[in-house]
Design a protein around this motif. Structure first.
Motif, short mmCIF file in Angstrom:
data_model
loop_
_atom_site.label_atom_id
_atom_site.label_comp_id
_atom_site.label_asym_id
_atom_site.label_seq_id
_atom_site.Cartn_x
_atom_site.Cartn_y
_atom_site.Cartn_z
N ILE A 145 0.83 -1.21 0.00
CA ILE A 145 0.00 0.00 0.00
C ILE A 145 0.87 1.27 0.00
N TYR A 146 0.56 2.20 -0.88
CA TYR A 146 1.33 3.43 -1.08
C TYR A 146 2.82 3.14 -1.35
N GLY A 147 3.09 1.94 -1.86
CA GLY A 147 4.48 1.56 -2.16
C GLY A 147 5.21 0.95 -0.98
N ASN A 148 4.58 0.92 0.20
CA ASN A 148 5.27 0.44 1.41
C ASN A 148 5.21 -1.09 1.51
N SER A 149 6.14 -1.65 2.27
CA SER A 149 6.25 -3.12 2.29
C SER A 149 6.77 -3.63 3.63
N SER A 173 4.32 0.03 -6.28
CA SER A 173 5.68 -0.10 -5.73
C SER A 173 6.80 0.27 -6.68
N PHE A 174 6.53 0.93 -7.79
CA PHE A 174 7.62 1.21 -8.71
C PHE A 174 8.59 2.23 -8.13
N GLY A 175 9.88 2.00 -8.34
CA GLY A 175 10.87 2.97 -7.90
C GLY A 175 12.25 2.37 -8.01
N PRO A 176 13.30 3.20 -7.92
CA PRO A 176 14.65 2.66 -7.99
C PRO A 176 14.95 1.78 -6.79
N PRO A 177 15.89 0.84 -6.94
CA PRO A 177 16.18 -0.09 -5.84
C PRO A 177 16.49 0.63 -4.53
N SER A 178 15.93 0.11 -3.45
CA SER A 178 16.16 0.60 -2.08
C SER A 178 15.69 -0.55 -1.20
N ARG A 183 12.13 -5.23 -0.65
CA ARG A 183 11.13 -5.98 0.13
C ARG A 183 9.81 -6.05 -0.61
N ALA A 184 9.48 -4.97 -1.33
CA ALA A 184 8.19 -4.90 -2.02
C ALA A 184 8.14 -5.83 -3.21
N LEU A 185 9.28 -6.04 -3.86
CA LEU A 185 9.25 -6.75 -5.14
C LEU A 185 9.85 -8.14 -5.12
N ASN A 187 10.57 -10.49 -2.30
CA ASN A 187 10.49 -11.49 -1.23
C ASN A 187 9.66 -12.72 -1.56
N GLY A 188 8.71 -12.56 -2.47
CA GLY A 188 7.77 -13.66 -2.69
C GLY A 188 8.06 -14.43 -3.96
N ASP A 189 7.03 -15.10 -4.49
CA ASP A 189 7.18 -15.85 -5.73
C ASP A 189 7.02 -14.92 -6.93
N ALA A 190 6.11 -13.96 -6.82
CA ALA A 190 5.86 -13.05 -7.95
C ALA A 190 5.45 -11.70 -7.40
N ALA A 191 5.71 -10.66 -8.16
CA ALA A 191 5.24 -9.30 -7.80
C ALA A 191 4.66 -8.66 -9.05
N CYS A 192 3.50 -7.99 -8.86
CA CYS A 192 2.76 -7.45 -10.00
C CYS A 192 2.71 -5.93 -9.91
N LEU A 193 3.23 -5.28 -10.94
CA LEU A 193 3.29 -3.80 -10.96
C LEU A 193 2.24 -3.23 -11.91
N SER A 194 1.83 -1.99 -11.66
CA SER A 194 0.93 -1.29 -12.58
C SER A 194 1.66 -0.08 -13.18
N PHE A 195 1.50 0.08 -14.48
CA PHE A 195 2.06 1.27 -15.15
C PHE A 195 0.93 2.12 -15.71
N HIS A 196 -0.16 2.18 -14.96
CA HIS A 196 -1.31 3.01 -15.36
C HIS A 196 -0.91 4.49 -15.35
N ALA A 197 -1.69 5.28 -16.07
CA ALA A 197 -1.41 6.72 -16.22
C ALA A 197 -1.18 7.44 -14.89
N THR A 198 -1.82 6.98 -13.82
CA THR A 198 -1.71 7.72 -12.56
C THR A 198 -0.55 7.22 -11.68
N LYS A 199 0.24 6.30 -12.21
CA LYS A 199 1.36 5.78 -11.41
C LYS A 199 2.63 6.61 -11.65
N ILE A 200 3.61 6.43 -10.77
CA ILE A 200 4.83 7.24 -10.85
C ILE A 200 5.58 6.96 -12.15
N PHE A 201 5.51 5.74 -12.64
CA PHE A 201 6.03 5.40 -13.96
C PHE A 201 4.86 4.85 -14.78
N SER A 202 4.65 5.44 -15.95
CA SER A 202 3.45 5.08 -16.69
C SER A 202 3.73 4.75 -18.14
#
Ligand code: T4K
Length: 370
Positions: A145-149, A173-178, A183-185, A187-202
């Motif tokens: 939520i809000y990119g936090n993990s 959760s898009f952003g440069p490695p930190s 942790r957001a991307l 730790n698990g088996d898969a992570a799903c990102l959105s590149f919708h118009a309202t996201k930080i990277f679109s």
């Protein structure tokens, strides 16, 4: 009314030019045109053209992840991940999220089981997840939520101990490695990102699926294209491909992500400073958003939230209740923290077209109507 007074009271935002909660970041026209020229020269517009391949490679390097599949949306990434692991029974997830999370689970024929969230991080609570485990549990879908993990390591441990898959809804959760991004991307088996118009990277519309195994990457890639694969038929597919125009938008935007994030960070700092008295006296709590995509604040009560929302709307300023109500079908009495948070959380406008004065304007109204 004299003219001077009329001028003074002319509102800064109007019905035709409101201040909205989000605006898409637009890439430079020159850069975008360069990529569009390439499409016109190649006459290749979709079905894994060279721009999609380049963007897929660039994003894999940018995010520093092992395998990356570019898709048509965050929602299709969630659906592909669920199908990839044959999830058809129960998925434990957060009720405090965008509609797509529960819908993706339902869409593949599985059942979302809602656990409560942590009151500080607003992310899925590992203890509550543990209490929801049943013989039908097949996966956990934490929402960053809000990119936090914050609890992803504990959630991953819980999943490993109970033989469950972990699919992150990492749409935000898009952003440069930190450390937060890893942790957001990862730790698990898969992570799903959105590149919708309202996201930080679109990419206007678009999404991505991060995976760890080559075999899974090949399967997901094939599934995004009707199941077609060089290794022969056999997989149930769909059409979740990105096209060349969206990839052009993404390629032209990628260089600006860091500048965008730091610009939004500077606006966030102004919000934090202008609302610091209210934060100190407990009237509002400003929630962190690791990549500065959102400016979530929690009011002391829903009544205050509604009063502030009304005052902002009167000035043609439109915040949003990300996320209210909770996911449909959720038994709200079983998730009291999510219910309480969702009633009091409100996202103030934050985007790259705002200036410092816009933040000052919003804060003045918030402070006056609290
Ligand atoms: N999981 C999570 C946790 C998500 O947050 C999302 C998406 C997903 C999954 C699914 O990913 P996708 O399948 O969408 O890739 C918006 C976005 O459409 C949605 O992508 C996003 N989450 C969600 C948090 O926000 P709405 O219903 O709020 O969108 P809308 O059209 O009301 O726009 C929001 C604001 O942006 C408005 O003030 C208008 C403004 N806007 C919007 C667009 C499209 C513009 O100024 N220009 C534009 O082009 O969902």
């Amino acid at each position: 009314m004299n003219n001077k007074l009329a001028f003074k009271t002319t509102p800064k935002y109007t019905e035709d030019a409101p201040l909205l909660v989000q605006r898409p970041s637009l890439p430079s026209r020159k850069k975008l045109d360069g990529y569009i020229d390439q499409i016109y020269e190649s006459k290749w517009v979709t079905n894994f053209g060279s721009l999609v391949k380049t963007l897929e490679d660039n994003l894999r390097h940018y995010l520093k992840v092992p395998y990356f599949v570019l898709t048509s949306s965050g929602t299709s990434s969630l659906q592909l991940a669920l199908k990839l692991y044959n999830i058809e029974k129960e998925v434990i997830t957060s009720p405090f999220t965008f509609a797509a999370t529960g819908q993706a689970i339902n869409w593949v024929g599985a059942t979302p089981v809602y656990a409560d969230i942590n009151p500080h991080s607003l992310a899925l609570c590992p203890l509550s997840c543990e209490q929801r485990l049943s013989k039908d549990s097949q996966a956990i879908m934490p929402v960053n939520i809000y990119g936090n993990s914050h609890h992803n390591e504990e959630l991953n441990k819980l999943a490993t101990n109970n033989n469950l898959k972990v699919i992150y809804d990492a749409a935000q959760s898009f952003g440069p490695p930190s450390p937060m991004q890893r942790r957001a991307l990862l730790n698990g088996d898969a992570a799903c990102l959105s590149f919708h118009a309202t996201k930080i990277f679109s990419c206007v519309e678009g999404g991505g699926l991060i995976l760890h195994e080559e075999s899974e990457y090949k399967a997901a890639r094939a599934m995004s294209n009707f199941g077609f694969s060089a290794d022969g038929p056999g997989l149930l597919g769909t059409n979740a491909k990105m096209n060349e125009f969206e990839a052009a938008f993404g390629l032209a935007s990628l260089d600006d992500v860091v500048t965008n994030i730091s610009y939004r960070e500077s606006l966030t700092r102004i919000y934090q400073s202008l609302l610091s008295n209210e934060a100190e006296s407990g009237l509002v709590r400003i929630i962190d958003s690791y990549n500065f995509t959102y400016l979530p604040i929690m009011f002391d009560s829903e009544r205050t939230l509604l009063r502030v929302d009304k005052a902002l709307k009167r000035s043609n300023i439109f915040g949003r209740r990300y996320f209210h109500p909770l996911q449909p079908g959720c038994d709200t009495s079983s998730v009291p923290i999510a219910l309480d948070s969702s009633e009091r959380i409100y996202c103030l406008p934050l985007h790259s077209f705002m200036e410092n004065e816009d933040v000052e304007e919003v804060c003045a109204i918030v402070k006056a109507s609290i």
